[in-house]
Design a protein around this motif. Structure first.
Motif, PDB file in Angstrom:
ATOM      1  N   ALA A 148      49.911  26.222  38.076  1.00  0.00           N
ATOM      2  CA  ALA A 148      50.618  25.510  38.845  1.00  0.00           C
ATOM      3  C   ALA A 148      49.935  24.738  39.670  1.00  0.00           C
ATOM      4  N   GLU A 149      48.491  24.648  39.944  1.00  0.00           N
ATOM      5  CA  GLU A 149      47.332  23.742  40.337  1.00  0.00           C
ATOM      6  C   GLU A 149      47.782  22.746  40.298  1.00  0.00           C
ATOM      7  N   SER A 150      47.263  22.177  41.049  1.00  0.00           N
ATOM      8  CA  SER A 150      46.852  20.659  40.735  1.00  0.00           C
ATOM      9  C   SER A 150      48.580  19.925  40.592  1.00  0.00           C
ATOM     10  N   ASN A 151      49.194  20.161  41.211  1.00  0.00           N
ATOM     11  CA  ASN A 151      50.852  19.669  40.407  1.00  0.00           C
ATOM     12  C   ASN A 151      51.200  18.979  42.256  1.00  0.00           C
ATOM     13  N   GLY A 152      50.209  19.551  43.088  1.00  0.00           N
ATOM     14  CA  GLY A 152      51.282  19.387  44.909  1.00  0.00           C
ATOM     15  C   GLY A 152      51.724  20.403  45.037  1.00  0.00           C
ATOM     16  N   TYR A 153      51.962  21.202  43.591  1.00  0.00           N
ATOM     17  CA  TYR A 153      53.024  22.627  44.762  1.00  0.00           C
ATOM     18  C   TYR A 153      52.612  22.794  46.063  1.00  0.00           C
ATOM     19  N   ALA A 154      51.769  23.310  45.989  1.00  0.00           N
ATOM     20  CA  ALA A 154      51.085  24.112  47.231  1.00  0.00           C
ATOM     21  C   ALA A 154      51.421  22.899  48.760  1.00  0.00           C
ATOM     22  N   PHE A 155      51.504  21.941  48.128  1.00  0.00           N
ATOM     23  CA  PHE A 155      51.573  20.903  49.425  1.00  0.00           C
ATOM     24  C   PHE A 155      53.078  20.940  49.900  1.00  0.00           C
ATOM     25  N   GLU A 156      53.813  21.061  48.834  1.00  0.00           N
ATOM     26  CA  GLU A 156      55.153  20.852  48.689  1.00  0.00           C
ATOM     27  C   GLU A 156      55.980  21.901  49.682  1.00  0.00           C
ATOM     28  N   ALA A 157      55.416  23.114  48.985  1.00  0.00           N
ATOM     29  CA  ALA A 157      56.124  24.182  49.643  1.00  0.00           C
ATOM     30  C   ALA A 157      55.781  25.017  50.875  1.00  0.00           C
ATOM     31  N   ALA A 158      54.505  24.389  51.572  1.00  0.00           N
ATOM     32  CA  ALA A 158      53.754  24.835  52.517  1.00  0.00           C
ATOM     33  C   ALA A 158      54.707  24.077  53.566  1.00  0.00           C
ATOM     34  N   GLN A 159      54.496  22.467  53.139  1.00  0.00           N
ATOM     35  CA  GLN A 159      55.501  21.278  53.641  1.00  0.00           C
ATOM     36  C   GLN A 159      57.227  22.239  54.454  1.00  0.00           C
ATOM     37  N   ALA A 160      57.830  22.720  53.638  1.00  0.00           N
ATOM     38  CA  ALA A 160      58.580  22.689  53.280  1.00  0.00           C
ATOM     39  C   ALA A 160      59.245  24.372  54.676  1.00  0.00           C
ATOM     40  N   ALA A 161      57.951  25.341  54.145  1.00  0.00           N
ATOM     41  CA  ALA A 161      57.979  26.476  55.109  1.00  0.00           C
ATOM     42  C   ALA A 161      57.909  26.041  56.666  1.00  0.00           C
ATOM     43  N   ARG A 162      56.971  25.244  56.622  1.00  0.00           N
ATOM     44  CA  ARG A 162      56.713  24.937  57.920  1.00  0.00           C
ATOM     45  C   ARG A 162      58.133  24.078  58.399  1.00  0.00           C
ATOM     46  N   ALA A 163      58.061  23.577  57.766  1.00  0.00           N
ATOM     47  CA  ALA A 163      59.587  22.533  58.196  1.00  0.00           C
ATOM     48  C   ALA A 163      60.355  23.846  58.466  1.00  0.00           C
ATOM     49  N   TYR A 164      60.555  25.134  58.240  1.00  0.00           N
ATOM     50  CA  TYR A 164      61.963  25.646  58.827  1.00  0.00           C
ATOM     51  C   TYR A 164      61.597  26.934  59.384  1.00  0.00           C
ATOM     52  N   ALA A 165      60.061  27.278  59.399  1.00  0.00           N
ATOM     53  CA  ALA A 165      59.378  26.950  61.189  1.00  0.00           C
ATOM     54  C   ALA A 165      59.868  27.062  62.403  1.00  0.00           C
ATOM     55  N   PHE A 166      59.625  25.622  62.217  1.00  0.00           N
ATOM     56  CA  PHE A 166      59.383  24.167  62.903  1.00  0.00           C
ATOM     57  C   PHE A 166      61.326  24.296  63.855  1.00  0.00           C
ATOM     58  N   ASP A 167      62.121  23.702  62.177  1.00  0.00           N
ATOM     59  CA  ASP A 167      63.688  23.456  62.632  1.00  0.00           C
ATOM     60  C   ASP A 167      64.133  24.583  63.121  1.00  0.00           C
ATOM     61  N   THR A 168      64.178  25.559  61.563  1.00  0.00           N
ATOM     62  CA  THR A 168      65.129  26.069  61.764  1.00  0.00           C
ATOM     63  C   THR A 168      64.608  27.701  62.786  1.00  0.00           C
ATOM     64  N   LEU A 169      63.543  28.343  62.486  1.00  0.00           N
ATOM     65  CA  LEU A 169      63.399  29.880  63.645  1.00  0.00           C
ATOM     66  C   LEU A 169      62.726  29.070  64.584  1.00  0.00           C
ATOM     67  N   ARG A 170      62.535  27.804  65.230  1.00  0.00           N
ATOM     68  CA  ARG A 170      62.063  27.371  66.450  1.00  0.00           C
ATOM     69  C   ARG A 170      60.925  27.470  67.133  1.00  0.00           C
ATOM     70  N   TRP A 171      60.215  27.948  65.987  1.00  0.00           N
ATOM     71  CA  TRP A 171      58.316  27.572  66.490  1.00  0.00           C
ATOM     72  C   TRP A 171      57.726  26.920  66.921  1.00  0.00           C
ATOM     73  N   ASP A 172      56.918  26.987  68.037  1.00  0.00           N
ATOM     74  CA  ASP A 172      55.756  25.297  68.641  1.00  0.00           C
ATOM     75  C   ASP A 172      54.745  25.002  67.779  1.00  0.00           C
TER      76      ASP A 172
END
Length: 189
Positions: free
Chosen positions: A119-143
């Motif tokens: 799965a490397e070199s497809n940008g998947y790590a970036f896309e997955a990390a962005q989605a999880a981070r958005a969940y942390a901030f938007d849903t869990l309301r972490w700072d």
């Protein structure tokens, strides 16, 4: 040999596990789906954790150690309301994993990404990390959330820069073990 704990066992227990797993929030991105881990995802997880790919995270691990990590990360959904997601790519199920979770000694929750070699070199790590981070901030309301990295992990360091994370030198000094601590703030990349 596959241990008994790694094997799917049909019946009421499997159905209960599927219902619990279905309660893990699912996130769809342009090319990925982040979903709750299932028993058959452990093969991909162990392929990562039991190989040289895990050197920067203290591995390679023995299979039973990888099982313990997989189980702990998955259980964090029940204990904390966040944990390990399996990353399914459009053409590759179990392409990797993304975590909002804790190691036992972590002072704060971390964002971590573990991708299979295929799965490397497809940008998947970036896309997955962005989605999880958005969940942390938007849903869990972490700072903020951090990523703990080994300095030798150049791919992960490049990913942190691309994500807009910054090194937290004060936290690194407090940690005192040479681990790089990359802090993600709300509104980054």
């Amino acid at each position: 040999m596959t241990a008994a704990c790694e094997q799917h066992r049909p019946g009421p227990g499997a159905r209960a596990a599927a219902r619990l797993g279905g309660r893990v929030p699912m996130i769809d991105t342009t090319r990925l789906q982040l979903r709750g881990p299932r028993i058959y995802d452990f093969k991909a997880f162990s392929d990562i954790f039991c190989s040289d790919r895990a050197e920067a995270i203290g591995g390679p691990f023995a299979r039973n150690e990888a099982w313990s990590v997989f189980s702990q990360y998955t259980a964090q959904w029940m204990l904390h309301g966040h944990g390990l997601w399996t990353v399914d790519a459009q053409t590759q199920p179990s392409a990797g994993f993304v975590l909002l979770g804790y190691e036992y000694d972590d002072p704060e929750a971390e964002l971590a990404v573990y991708m299979t070699e295929e799965a490397e070199s497809n940008g998947y790590a970036f896309e997955a990390a962005q989605a999880a981070r958005a969940y942390a901030f938007d849903t869990l309301r972490w700072d903020s959330v951090v990523s703990y990295l080994d300095a030798s992990n150049s791919r992960a360091n490049a990913l942190m820069l691309r994500l807009g994370a910054v090194r937290d030198m004060a936290a690194e000094t407090t940690q005192g073990d040479g681990t790089q601590i990359w802090r993600h703030a709300r509104g980054a990349a």
